[in-house]
Design an enzyme around this catalytic site. Structure first.
Site, PDB file in Angstrom:
ATOM      1  N   ALA A  76      -8.938  10.232   5.284  1.00 18.12           N
ATOM      2  CA  ALA A  76      -9.260  10.019   3.677  1.00 18.12           C
ATOM      3  C   ALA A  76     -11.235   9.580   4.553  1.00 18.12           C
ATOM      4  O   ALA A  76     -10.799   8.230   4.470  1.00 18.12           O
ATOM      5  CB  ALA A  76      -9.290   9.597   2.527  1.00 18.12           C
ATOM      6  N   ALA A 121     -12.545   4.518   4.964  1.00 18.86           N
ATOM      7  CA  ALA A 121     -11.817   5.364   6.141  1.00 18.86           C
ATOM      8  C   ALA A 121     -10.278   5.009   5.879  1.00 18.86           C
ATOM      9  O   ALA A 121     -10.380   3.783   5.876  1.00 18.86           O
ATOM     10  CB  ALA A 121     -12.215   5.911   6.917  1.00 18.86           C
ATOM     11  N   LYS A 122      -9.112   5.592   5.484  1.00 22.12           N
ATOM     12  CA  LYS A 122      -8.068   5.530   5.872  1.00 22.12           C
ATOM     13  C   LYS A 122      -7.003   6.954   6.340  1.00 22.12           C
ATOM     14  O   LYS A 122      -7.883   7.863   5.552  1.00 22.12           O
ATOM     15  CB  LYS A 122      -7.024   4.728   4.484  1.00 22.12           C
ATOM     16  CG  LYS A 122      -6.372   4.099   5.482  1.00 22.12           C
ATOM     17  CD  LYS A 122      -5.647   2.768   6.429  1.00 22.12           C
ATOM     18  CE  LYS A 122      -6.165   1.422   5.790  1.00 22.12           C
ATOM     19  NZ  LYS A 122      -6.058   0.515   6.740  1.00 22.12           N
ATOM     20  N   GLY A 123      -6.242   6.705   7.516  1.00 22.98           N
ATOM     21  CA  GLY A 123      -5.364   8.447   7.597  1.00 22.98           C
ATOM     22  C   GLY A 123      -3.786   7.640   7.671  1.00 22.98           C
ATOM     23  O   GLY A 123      -3.591   6.924   7.764  1.00 22.98           O
ATOM     24  N   ASP A 162      -2.537   0.511  11.853  1.00 25.42           N
ATOM     25  CA  ASP A 162      -2.281  -0.058  10.471  1.00 25.42           C
ATOM     26  C   ASP A 162      -0.770   0.091  11.180  1.00 25.42           C
ATOM     27  O   ASP A 162      -0.395  -0.376  12.236  1.00 25.42           O
ATOM     28  CB  ASP A 162      -2.940   0.718  10.105  1.00 25.42           C
ATOM     29  CG  ASP A 162      -3.080   0.519   8.535  1.00 25.42           C
ATOM     30  OD1 ASP A 162      -4.048   0.379   8.141  1.00 25.42           O
ATOM     31  OD2 ASP A 162      -2.606   0.398   7.628  1.00 25.42           O
TER      32      ASP A 162
END
Ligand code: NAD
Length: 431
Positions: A76, A121-123, A162
Site C-alpha cells: 500500500a 507505505a506498508k506491505g 518489519d
C-alpha cells in the site's frame, strides 16, 4: 482556525467495550481529528483519506518437499507528496490489505513529523515465516521482490524490515531487485546488513529515539532522568535498546518484560545483564529473582512507562490503573483511543509513537542517503544526526503543545499534517 483537537478523544470500541478498531479506521479517525486542528484545505484531507495505490500480488513458492504454495502479498502506497514512499514489509499470517493501508498512513505522518522527505507505505505477505525453512524464506523473498519490481525502487518506494522480516530478508530483496536491474541498487531497501549498504546504528535507532524523547520529556516535566524510575514492557529491539540507554543515562529501570512476564526490582535492574529478545528469545524472566505479570508492569508506581512490545497494551480496561506520570510509546499503537482519552483526562502525558520510535525511519533515511551517495557514515555521525533530528522534531511538537494546549499526540499530528497539507497546496492537483 478550528481547533477541536483540544477536546477529549472519542472513546473507541475495544476489548471490554466492543470490537477493536482497525488500523485503517484508527488512521482515518486520527486524520480527521488532526485536520480539524489545522487550516488545511478539506479537499486535501479528502485525498489523504485514501491511499494512492494498493498493489496486490500472488507469490508462488516451491517448498522444500517439491510442492508449490501460493501466498498473497500487498504494498500500500499512501502519499508521496514529500518524496518516495517508505515503509516496512511484514511476513505475518494476519497481514491484510486494510491493515497495510492504515499502517501506510501512519508512515506518512511519521516521516512528516520527522521532516524526512519520504511518504508512507506498508506491505507484506500473508505467511507465517516460522513455518518456512531459511531457503524457503529466501526463495519467497526473491520472488516477492520480483513481483514488486515495478512498484518499488530507490526513487519511488523503499521497503524496510518489519514484523517477521529482518536484515537478511532485506539483503535477499536488494539482491533479487539488483539482479534484474543489471546493477547493484542498495537504495531500494533499508535495514540491510552494513556490509551491503546498511547503516550502522539502524537496529538500535528506534530504541535510541525512545530514550532520547524520554530524556527530553523528563526534562520538560522537571523531573530529570537521574533516579527517574522506568518500566519497559517488551525487551526486544525497541524495548531493550531504550531500557539500556536510559539505564546508562542515570534512570532507574525497575521492570522489563517479555511475553512470559516481567523482571522486577524496585532498586533497579542491571539491564545490560538481561538478555534481549535477539540475544536469547523470551529469557527475561529466566534470570530474574522477582517476577511480576505484564499487566502488573503496566500499572507500577513509576515515573515513566514505556510500552514497547505490542499494540493495544493500554486499553479502556487498564488505563485508569496506570500510575506512571508519563507514558512514552515505544511500540506502534500501544494505546487505544479509549485509553488515550482516559490518560488525557487524568493529565498523564502520552508521547506518541509517531514521534518516539521514529528513530527507525530516520536512520533508514540516513541509510538511503549513504546508499545513493555510495559513502558510509560512522556510527558516531549516525547517532549525532539522529539526536539532532529527534531534538528538532521534539521541539516542533512541543511548540504545538504549548501554543494550542493539546495532547502530545494531537500536536504531533498537527505538525505532520501541516507539512503534508502545505506540500499538497504548493504542488497543486494535476491536471
Ligand atoms: P521484537 O520482536 O524485537 O521484541 C518484542 C518484545 O516484546 C519481545 O521481548 C517479546 O517477548 C515481547 N512481547 C511480545 N508479545 C508480548 C506481550 N503480549 N506482552 C508483553 N511482551 C510481549 O519487536 P520490536 O522490533 O522491538 O518491536 C516492538 C514494537 O515496536 C512493535 O510494535 C513494532 O511495530 C514497534 N517498532 C519497531 C521498530 C523496529 O525497527 N524494530 C520501529 C518502530 C516501531
Amino acid at each position: 482556525m478550528a481547533s477541536n483537537v483540544n477536546s477529549r478523544p472519542e472513546p473507541a470500541e475495544e476489548p471490554g467495550d466492543g470490537p477493536v478498531e482497525s488500523a485503517l479506521d484508527t488512521a482515518r479517525r486520527q486524520l480527521t481529528r488532526a485536520a480539524a486542528g489545522t487550516d488545511i484545505d478539506p479537499n486535501i484531507v479528502e485525498r489523504l483519506r485514501h491511499p494512492t495505490h494498493v498493489h496486490r500480488v500472488t507469490v508462488p513458492l516451491k517448498r522444500d518437499d517439491g510442492s508449490v504454495e501460493v501466498f498473497t502479498g500487498y504494498r500500500a502506497q499512501h502519499d508521496s507528496v514529500r518524496g518516495p514512499y517508505k515503509g516496512g514489509l511484514r511476513y505475518h499470517p494476519g497481514v491484510t490489505e486494510e491493515e497495510c493501508i492504515g499502517l501506510s498512513m501512519w508512515m506518512t505522518w511519521k516521516c512528516a513529523v520527522m521532516d524526512i522527505p519520504f511518504g508512507g507505505a506498508k506491505g507484506g505477505l500473508v505467511v507465517n515465516p516460522k513455518r518456512l525453512s531459511d531457503s524457503e524464506r529466501e526463495r519467497l523473498t526473491r520472488r516477492f521482490a520480483q513481483e514488486l519490481r515495478d512498484t518499488v525502487g530507490p526513487n519511488s518506494d523503499i521497503p524496510a524490515p518489519d514484523m517477521g522480516t529482518d536484515s537478511q530478508t532485506m539483503a535477499w530483496f536488494m539482491d533479487a531487485y539488483s539482479m534484474q536491474e543489471g546493477e547493484t541498487q542498495p537504495g531500494v531497501v533499508t535495514g540491510k546488513p552494513p556490509v551491503v549498504g546498511g547503516s550502522f546504528g539502524r537496529e538500535e535507532a528506534p530504541g535510541r529515539s525512545v530514550a532520547l524523547v524520554t530524556r527530553e520529556a523528563c526534562d520538560y516535566y522537571d523531573f530529570g532522568l537521574d533516579g527517574t524510575t522506568v518500566a519497559v514492557q517488551g525487551f526486544g529491539s525497541v524495548g531493550a535498546n531504550a531500557a539500556r540507554l536510559l539505564d546508562e543515562w542515570g534512570a532507574t529501570v525497575v521492570a522489563v518484560s517479555d511475553v512470559n512476564g516481567a523482571a522486577y526490582d524496585p532498586d533497579g535492574i542491571e539491564t545490560a545483564a538481561v538478555p534481549s529478545h535477539e540475544e536469547e528469545p523470551e529469557a527475561v524472566t529466566r534470570y530474574a529473582d522477582d517476577c511480576i505479570s505484564n499487566e502488573d508492569l503496566l500499572t507500577l508506581d513509576v515515573d515513566v512507562l514505556v510500552p514497547a512490545a505490542v499494540g493495544n497494551a493500554l486499553t479502556g480496561a487498564n488505563a485508569d490503573d496506570v500510575r506512571a506520570s508519563l507514558v512514552v510509546e515505544g511500540a506502534n499503537g500501544p494505546t487505544t483511543a479509549s485509553a488515550d482519552a482516559i490518560l488525557a483526562e487524568r493529565d498523564v502525558p502520552v508521547i506518541p509513537d509517531i514521534l518516539a520510535n521514529a528513530g527507525g525511519v530516520t536512520v533508514s533515511y540516513f541509510e538511503w542517503l549513504q546508499d545513493i551517495n555510495r559513502r558510509q557514515w560512522s556510527l558516531e555521525r549516525v547517532n549525532d544526526e539522529l539526536e539532532a533530528g529527534m531534538l528538532d522534531a521534539w521541539n516542533d511538537v512541543r511548540e504545538e503543545v504549548e501554543d494550542r494546549d493539546v495532547t502530545w499526540r494531537d500536536a504531533a499530528y498537527v505538525v505532520a499534517l501541516s507539512r503534508i497539507g502545505e506540500a499538497h497546496r504548493v504542488r497543486g492537483l494535476w491536471p
